[in-house]
Design a protein around this motif. Structure first.
Motif, PDB file in Angstrom:
ATOM      1  N   UNK A   2       3.668  10.494  -6.585  1.00  0.00           N
ATOM      2  CA  UNK A   2       4.667  10.908  -7.579  1.00  0.00           C
ATOM      3  C   UNK A   2       4.020  11.223  -8.921  1.00  0.00           C
ATOM      4  N   UNK A   3       3.039  10.426  -9.317  1.00  0.00           N
ATOM      5  CA  UNK A   3       2.402  10.645 -10.616  1.00  0.00           C
ATOM      6  C   UNK A   3       1.643  11.967 -10.631  1.00  0.00           C
ATOM      7  N   UNK A   4       1.119  12.394  -9.473  1.00  0.00           N
ATOM      8  CA  UNK A   4       0.440  13.686  -9.420  1.00  0.00           C
ATOM      9  C   UNK A   4       1.397  14.839  -9.645  1.00  0.00           C
ATOM     10  N   UNK A   5       2.621  14.655  -9.227  1.00  0.00           N
ATOM     11  CA  UNK A   5       3.577  15.750  -9.348  1.00  0.00           C
ATOM     12  C   UNK A   5       4.281  15.763 -10.696  1.00  0.00           C
ATOM     13  N   UNK A   6       3.993  14.781 -11.541  1.00  0.00           N
ATOM     14  CA  UNK A   6       4.613  14.789 -12.865  1.00  0.00           C
ATOM     15  C   UNK A   6       4.023  15.923 -13.690  1.00  0.00           C
ATOM     16  N   UNK A   7       4.808  16.388 -14.622  1.00  0.00           N
ATOM     17  CA  UNK A   7       4.394  17.510 -15.440  1.00  0.00           C
ATOM     18  C   UNK A   7       3.299  17.095 -16.410  1.00  0.00           C
ATOM     19  N   UNK A  17       0.826  -1.203   0.000  1.00  0.00           N
ATOM     20  CA  UNK A  17       0.000   0.000   0.000  1.00  0.00           C
ATOM     21  C   UNK A  17       0.862   1.255   0.000  1.00  0.00           C
ATOM     22  N   UNK A  18       1.943   1.224   0.777  1.00  0.00           N
ATOM     23  CA  UNK A  18       2.859   2.365   0.816  1.00  0.00           C
ATOM     24  C   UNK A  18       3.468   2.598  -0.560  1.00  0.00           C
ATOM     25  N   UNK A  19       3.890   1.520  -1.199  1.00  0.00           N
ATOM     26  CA  UNK A  19       4.483   1.621  -2.533  1.00  0.00           C
ATOM     27  C   UNK A  19       3.476   2.211  -3.530  1.00  0.00           C
ATOM     28  N   UNK A  20       2.243   1.721  -3.492  1.00  0.00           N
ATOM     29  CA  UNK A  20       1.195   2.205  -4.389  1.00  0.00           C
ATOM     30  C   UNK A  20       0.877   3.668  -4.114  1.00  0.00           C
ATOM     31  N   UNK A  21       0.775   4.020  -2.836  1.00  0.00           N
ATOM     32  CA  UNK A  21       0.488   5.398  -2.459  1.00  0.00           C
ATOM     33  C   UNK A  21       1.581   6.346  -2.936  1.00  0.00           C
ATOM     34  N   UNK A  22       2.830   5.981  -2.703  1.00  0.00           N
ATOM     35  CA  UNK A  22       3.935   6.839  -3.112  1.00  0.00           C
ATOM     36  C   UNK A  22       3.993   6.990  -4.627  1.00  0.00           C
ATOM     37  N   UNK A  23       3.702   5.909  -5.349  1.00  0.00           N
ATOM     38  CA  UNK A  23       3.672   5.993  -6.819  1.00  0.00           C
ATOM     39  C   UNK A  23       2.554   6.929  -7.273  1.00  0.00           C
ATOM     40  N   UNK A  24       1.414   6.875  -6.606  1.00  0.00           N
ATOM     41  CA  UNK A  24       0.299   7.764  -6.952  1.00  0.00           C
ATOM     42  C   UNK A  24       0.662   9.219  -6.686  1.00  0.00           C
TER      43      UNK A  24
END
Length: 142
Positions: free
Chosen positions: A82-87, A73-80
């Motif tokens: 990160x994807x929000x902060x992508x340009x 869950x932590x891995x999935x949350x962090x990936x989510x």
């Protein structure tokens, strides 16, 4: 994840404190001390220790499964996150056609201030190939 939990999962995966110590570049005694502290903190035994290694108790298995779920869950949350902060690139073709996308762009930026948006202008034929090559996200072609 807390260091104690990481060592606990490492020992459970390895099946012995010695093997966990080798893979984690830590002494066997340090792992045992951390596991003992964790067992004291939780008030239950997590491993059955025998001469050929260790086996999880029911409480240990419950903790192990829960920690693995939390790790995923932590891995999935962090990936989510990160994807929000992508340009996000929003590029418009001609100035006359801004009428359609400009209100959408303003609303998007108002509702998503954490996502940076870049806008560029292209000729229609360039924009088509950029869209097809997945180099821009949104385009407006007359």
């Amino acid at each position: 994840m807390e260091k104690e939990f990481e060592l606990f999962c490492s020992a459970a995966d390895a099946g012995s404190f010695s093997r966990a110590a080798k893979t984690g570049y830590i002494s066997r005694q340090a792992i045992i001390k951390q596991i003992d502290h964790l067992e004291d903190r939780l008030g239950t035994q997590l491993f059955v220790r025998h001469s050929r290694g260790i086996i999880l108790t029911d409480a240990g298995q419950l903790l192990y499964d829960g920690l693995k779920d939390l790790s995923q869950q932590e891995h999935t949350l962090l990936a989510s996150v990160r994807s929000l902060s992508q340009k996000c690139a929003i590029r418009l073709s001609h100035a006359p056609h801004r009428i359609i996308l400009e209100p959408i762009n303003r609303a998007f930026m108002k509702n998503n201030p954490h996502i940076p948006v870049t806008r560029s202008f292209f000729r229609s034929y360039d924009e088509i190939s950029l869209l097809l090559d997945d180099k821009i996200d949104i385009g407006e072609i007359p």
